[in-house]
Enzyme design. Structure first.
Site, PDB file in Angstrom:
ATOM      1  N   CYS A  39       0.827  -1.213   0.000  1.00 30.60           N
ATOM      2  CA  CYS A  39       0.000   0.000   0.000  1.00 30.60           C
ATOM      3  C   CYS A  39       0.861   1.263   0.000  1.00 30.60           C
ATOM      4  CB  CYS A  39      -0.958   0.011   1.191  1.00 30.60           C
ATOM      5  SG  CYS A  39      -2.121  -1.355   1.212  1.00 30.60           S
ATOM      6  N   ASN A  40       1.982   1.219  -0.691  1.00 32.33           N
ATOM      7  CA  ASN A  40       2.882   2.371  -0.772  1.00 32.33           C
ATOM      8  C   ASN A  40       3.486   2.411  -2.169  1.00 32.33           C
ATOM      9  OD1 ASN A  40       4.902   4.331  -0.504  1.00 32.33           O
ATOM     10  ND2 ASN A  40       5.265   3.807   1.630  1.00 32.33           N
TER      11      ASN A  40
END
Length: 837
Positions: free
Chosen positions: A415-416
Site C-alpha cells: 500500500c505504498n
C-alpha cells in the site's frame, strides 16, 4: 567464519546492543505467545501479536464488571465513561503529552482517522486574488494518506506530491514573501516511518514545515498544519509529542498491541482542533439540534464532537490491559526499539552479504542507509531475492516457499506505490502498462516483462527472537542460494563497523563455506548429472511426436484423482473435472493447504450410472447425481463462493453428502457444484485465442500437463538431498506425479522442454499453452497418506533458483460446440509446436 557460525547466537550478540528485556526472554515468549510455536512470524508491520496475559486480564475484567453505554447515566454507564476517559489519558501519557495539549478521538483505525481529517479540514479553493489551500504529501506515503486527495480534488484544492529529498534540498534559509495576514490553511502529510522500507524521517520536519523553513511551506504563504502518519512508527518506537508537536497524528492500536483490532485514534493538537469543521452529526455529538429546522449546536469537547455514535467502548477498555501487558513485558518503547532494531540489523547484515556460489549477491535490499541507527531505521527489511544470474525472483515464488516453511512475511507494494516505484525503478507509465497486463494491487503477478512489480518485506515485533532471524536466513540459504553458499566477507566487515557505508560491488573476494547438512553441494552436481542423463538443453525437431501416458480428472476440487484411459473433452475441459468442491460451515472453499485429509477422499465418476461416488477408507460410499440440467435444481439452494479470487455461482448437493464429508473430515462442511448455466472465463486470455476459455472450478486454466522427464529430474534432485534433509523419504515416480496433480502426463520430451511450447495436438484436439503453473505448497502433501513434507517443492525451487514453476496450463482450441465430441485416450501421439521467438 562460515555461514553456520554467522547464524549463531554468539555472532548475533556481536551485532546487537540489546536483546530481550531482562530475565529469561525465551520463557516470556513461550508463556505469552505459545500459539506461535513452530511459526516464524515476520509480518509485524502489518499486525503484531498479542500476549495471552492481555486476553486473560481483559476477559476477567469484562466478566466481572458491568459496562453499559457511556451515553447513559446509570452506574454501569458511568463506569464505562470513567474507564474510557482513563484510557484517553493513558494514550496521551504513552506519547509523552497531556490533555492540556492534545485530544484523543477514537476511530476504527488509522485510515478512518485520515479520512476524518480530509473531511473536516477547512480547505480553501481560493479566489481571484488569493491562492487556495495545498494538500501536500510525501511520495513515500501509505495509500490512505494519498487517498485524501480524493476529497481535496472535489473541492478544487491542489494536491502536491513531494519527493523526500525535496524537503531539504529546496528549503530556504529565510521565508520568501512573508505575509502575516495570509491565513490560507495548508496541510502537509508525511510518515514518521516508511511502511515500505522502514526509513525514519526526521521528526524535526514537523516544526520545519510549521515554521515554513522547509519545502513546500517555504514557497507558499499561509498557515501550515502537519499530519504525522505514525501508524508504522509507533509499533516498535517511542514517539514524544513534546519533541514534534504535530497537529494531527493518526494511529492504529493493533500495530502496537496486536489486540484490539478495528480501533485507532486521531490525536489532535488542541491549538488546531478549532479549525476542524463537521457537516454530519451523529449520536452524542450534538449539544442541541432541531428536527424541524436547520438548527444544530455541536458539543464543546473535541473528542465528543467527532466520535459519531457510541464508541467501541469494550475495545477501548481492552487498551487499558494492552498497555499493562506491554510495559510489564518490555519496560518501555525504548527497549522495544533497541530489541527489534538489533534483530533487523543482524538480518540485514547477513542477507546483504549472502552470495551464490559464483559470488553474485542473493538479495537486492531496498533501504536508504545501512541500518546504522534505530533513530534513522525501523525494524523493517524490504528486498527482492536474485538468482545466480542476477535476475529477480518473483515475490510470489518466495511467498509460496515461506508458507511451506511456516514463515509469515508480506509481499507486494505494501500500500505504498510511491516508495515501490522509487526503489524498484518503475515509471508511472510502466505502472499503467502493468495494470493493462492484468496486474492489480494485492495480486500474485510479481513480474511483468521480467521486471518486478513488488518485493518481499520482513518486519519484527517486540516478541521476535533471534531464532526467527536464524530460521529465515537458513531458509533463504537452503531454498534460493546456488550452492556452495558464499559470504562477501569484505562487505560484512564493513557493515559491522557502524557508520561506515559499504560499497555495492560484486568484485569483493568471497569465502566459500560448507553448508553443513543442508545441501553438501550435492544438488548442483545432481542437476548437472540429470541434464546429461536427459540431454537437457537440446530439443526435438518441430512436429516430432510425444505420447500421452496418463489422464487424470479431479471431480472434487482438492480431492484425490480419478485415473481414466479414455475421457470426453467438455467445453470447460475434461468432462466433470473440478465440477464440485468442499466448503466449510462459512462457505469457504477447503483445500489441502487447510485440510490435508481431502486427498484421502476418492471420487469416481460413473457415466453410465449418471453418478459421482465419494469413497474413503472406513466409510461407506455415498453418491450424488451427475446431471447438469439446471431445471432439475430449481429447489436447490444457490450459493456464492470464491475460487482463486473469482466469485462463482454454485449449488448445494444435499445433506447426505454434507453429512458424509463432515463425518470424515471432522468439521461441518458441504459439497457444492458449479451451476451448469453459470459461465466463468479464464482471467488471462491466451494471446491467439478468439475468446477467453471457459472454466470449471479450476484455479487458472482448463488443463494442467506435466512431463515425465521433468518429474524424473526433480526426483533425481530429491534423491541427492536424502542425506541432507531431516526425515527425508525417497519418493517413487508415481508418488511424485500424484503430488503435482496434473490432468495430462506425457512422455518422450526432455526435461522442461514443455516450457517452450506454444501449441500441441493430442488426437483430434488442438491445445494452446496458456502459461506455466506456479506451484504452491500443496505438492508438499503426500496424496496417499495426507501427511506433509517439504519435498518436492524445495528441490524444484533449488533447481530453478527460486522460480517455483512446474508443468504448463493448456486450453483447447476447438470450434464452439465441437469439443464435446472429442475424446482423449492414453497412448495418443502428441505433436508440439515451439514458440517462434
Amino acid at each position: 567464519m562460515d555461514f553456520h557460525d554467522l547464524c549463531s547466537f554468539e555472532s548475533f550478540q556481536q551485532c546487537c546492543d540489546q536483546y530481550g528485556y531482562g530475565g529469561n526472554f525465551r520463557d516470556v515468549v513461550e508463556q505469552e505467545f505459545r500459539r506461535s510455536k513452530g511459526v516464524t512470524y515476520l509480518d509485524h508491520a502489518a499486525a503484531t501479536l498479542y500476549p495471552e496475559s492481555l486476553l486473560r486480564d481483559y476477559f476477567r475484567d469484562i466478566s466481572t464488571n458491568l459496562y453499559g453505554n457511556p451515553h447513559s447515566h446509570s452506574p454501569s454507564s458511568s463506569l464505562t465513561h470513567d474507564t474510557v476517559e482513563r484510557v484517553r489519558d493513558r494514550v496521551l501519557q504513552h506519547f509523552n503529552t497531556t490533555s492540556k495539549e492534545y485530544s484523543v478521538i477514537f476511530t476504527s483505525g488509522c485510515t478512518a482517522a485520515l479520512k476524518l481529517v480530509a473531511e473536516s479540514f477547512p480547505w480553501s479553493s481560493g479566489a481571484k486574488r488569493e491562492a487556495g489551500s495545498f494538500f501536500c504529501y510525501l511520495t513515500d506515503s501509505h495509500t490512505s494518506v494519498v487517498g485524501m486527495r480524493g476529497r481535496t480534488a472535489a473541492l478544487g484544492v491542489v494536491a502536491l506530491p513531494v519527493a523526500p529529498q525535496e524537503l531539504t534540498t529546496r528549503a530556504k534559509d529565510r521565508v520568501q514573501g512573508e505575509d502575516a495576514s495570509c491565513q490560507t490553511p495548508h496541510l502537509f502529510c508525511y510518515p514518521a516511518q516508511s511502511n515500505f522500507s522502514g526509513r525514519k524521517y526526521p521528526l524535526s520536519h514537523v516544526r520545519g514545515i510549521q515554521a515554513r523553513r522547509l519545502y513546500p511551506a517555504c514557497d507558499l504563504p499561509g498557515r501550515w498544519f502537519v499530519l504525522l502518519d505514525a501508524a508504522s512508527h509507533v509499533g516498535c518506537s517511542p514517539l514524544s509529542l513534546q519533541d514534534c508537536p504535530a497537529d494531527f497524528i493518526p494511529i492504529s492500536f493493533y500495530k502496537i498491541f496486536g489486540f484490539p483490532s478495528g480501533l485507532g485514534a486521531l490525536l489532535v493538537h488542541n491549538d488546531a482542533a478549532g479549525i476542524l469543521k463537521k457537516s454530519y452529526f451523529g449520536g452524542g455529538t450534538a449539544a442541541a439540534y432541531l428536527s424541524g429546522e436547520d438548527y444544530y449546536v455541536q458539543v464543546e469537547n473535541i473528542s465528543d464532537r467527532f466520535e459519531d455514535g457510541t464508541v467501541s467502548f469494550l475495545d477501548i477498555i481492552a487498551l487499558n490491559h494492552a498497555f499493562e501487558s506491554l510495559y510489564r513485558i518490555t519496560g518501555s518503547m525504548h527497549n522495544i526499539q533497541q530489541h527489534t532494531f538489533g534483530l533487523a540489523r543482524y538480518t540485514y547484515m547477513l542477507l546483504s552479504s549472502l552470495c551464490h556460489g559464483n559470488g553474485r549477491p542473493v538479495a537486492q535490499i531496498y533501504t536508504e542507509g545501512q541500518f546504522e541507527s534505530p533513530i534513522t531505521q525501523g525494524a523493517i527489511l524490504n528486498f527482492n531475492l536474485l538468482d545466480s544470474s542476477g535476475q529477480i525472483i518473483g515475490y510470489s515464488q518466495v511467498d509460496r516457499m515461506t508458507s511451506l516453511y511456516n514463515i509469515h512475511v508480506r509481499t507486494g507494494c505494501f500500500c505504498n506505490t510511491g516508495a515501490c516505484q522509487a526503489f524498484l525503478g518503475i515509471s508511472s507509465q510502466q505502472m499503467k502498462r502493468n495494470l493493462q497486463a492484468g496486474h492489480v494491487c494485492g495480486d500474485n503477478m510479481d513480474l511483468v516483462d521480467g521486471q518486478p512489480t513488488g518485493s518481499v518485506r520482513v518486519s519484527f515485533g517486540y516478541m521476535s527472537t533471534f531464532e526467527d532471524c536464524q530460521k529465515f536466513l537458513k531458509f533463504v540459504a537452503e531454498c534460493f542460494v546456488e550452492k556452495p553458499v558464499t559470504v562477501d566477507q569484505v562487505r560484512l566487515q564493513k557493515l559491522k563497523t557502524v557508520g561506515l557505508p559499504s560499497e555495492e560491488s560484486n568484485e569483493h573476494p568471497s569465502v566459500e563455506i560448507s553448508n553443513g547438512q543442508i545441501h553438501k553441494g550435492a544438488e548442483k552436481k545432481s542437476a548437472e548429472a540429470s541434464r546429461k542423463r536427459f540431454g537437457h538443453g537440446g530439443s526435438k525437431r518441430p512436429g516430432e511426436a510425444y505420447t500421452l501416458t496418463n489422464i487424470y480428472i479431479y471431480p472434487i476440487k482438492s480431492c484425490s484423482a480419478y485415473e481414466v484411459q479414455d475421457w470426453p473433452v467438455g467445453p470447460l475441459g475434461l468432462l466433470y473435472d473440478r465440477g464440485w468442491m468442499v466448503v466449510n460451515h462459512n462457505g469457504v472453499c477447503l483445500s489441502q493447504k487447510r485440510e490435508t485429509r481431502l486427498c484421502l477422499i476418492r471420487p469416481q465418476v460413473h457415466l453410465a450410472a449418471n453418478k459421482l461416488f465419494l469413497q474413503a477408507s472406513g466409510m461407506e460410499s455415498v453418491s450424488v447425481p451427475l446431471e447438469d440440467d439446471v431445471r432439475l435444481h430449481a429447489d436447490s439452494r444457490v450459493c456464492h463462493s470464491k475460487v482463486c479470487g473469482d466469485r462463482v455461482e454454485t449449488m448445494d448437493c444435499g445433506d447426505e453428502a454434507a453429512s458424509w464429508l463432515s463425518d470424515f473430515l471432522g468439521q461441518p462442511c458441504r459439497l457444492i457444484r458449479q451451476r451448469p448455466d453459470y459461465t466463468r472465463e479464464m482471467k488471462k486470455k491466451p494471446v491467439d485465442a478468439a475468446d477467453s476459455p471457459l472454466l470449471s472450478l479450476v484455479n487458472e486454466a482448463q488443463y494442467l500437463m506435466i512431463n515425465r522427464a521433468s518429474v524424473a529430474l526433480i526426483q533425481d534432485l530429491m534423491s541427492s538431498r536424502q542425506d541432507g534433509c531431516e526425515g527425508h523419504q525417497l519418493l517413487h515416480t508415481q508418488s511424485v506425479i500424484s503430488r503435482f496433480r496434473a490432468n495430462l502426463v506425457i512422455a518422450g520430451a526432455e526435461p522442461f522442454e514443455e516450457d517452450n511450447w506454444s501449441h500441441l495436438i493430442i488426437g483430434d484436439t488442438r491445445f494452446m499453452v496458456a502459461g506455466r503453473c506456479g506451484r504452491c505448497q500443496m505438492i508438499g502433501v503426500d496424496q496417499d497418506t495426507g501427511t506433509k513434507t517439504k519435498e518436492p517443492l524445495i528441490s524444484l525451487s533449488a533447481y530453478r533458483t527460486g522460480k517455483v514453476t512446474f508443468g504448463v496450463y493448456l486450453s483447447h482450441q476447438d470450434p464452439e460446440g465441437s469439443a464435446r465430441a472429442n475424446v482423449l485416450s492414453v497412448g495418443s501421439l502428441i505433436r508440439a509446436e515451439p514458440h517462434n521467438y
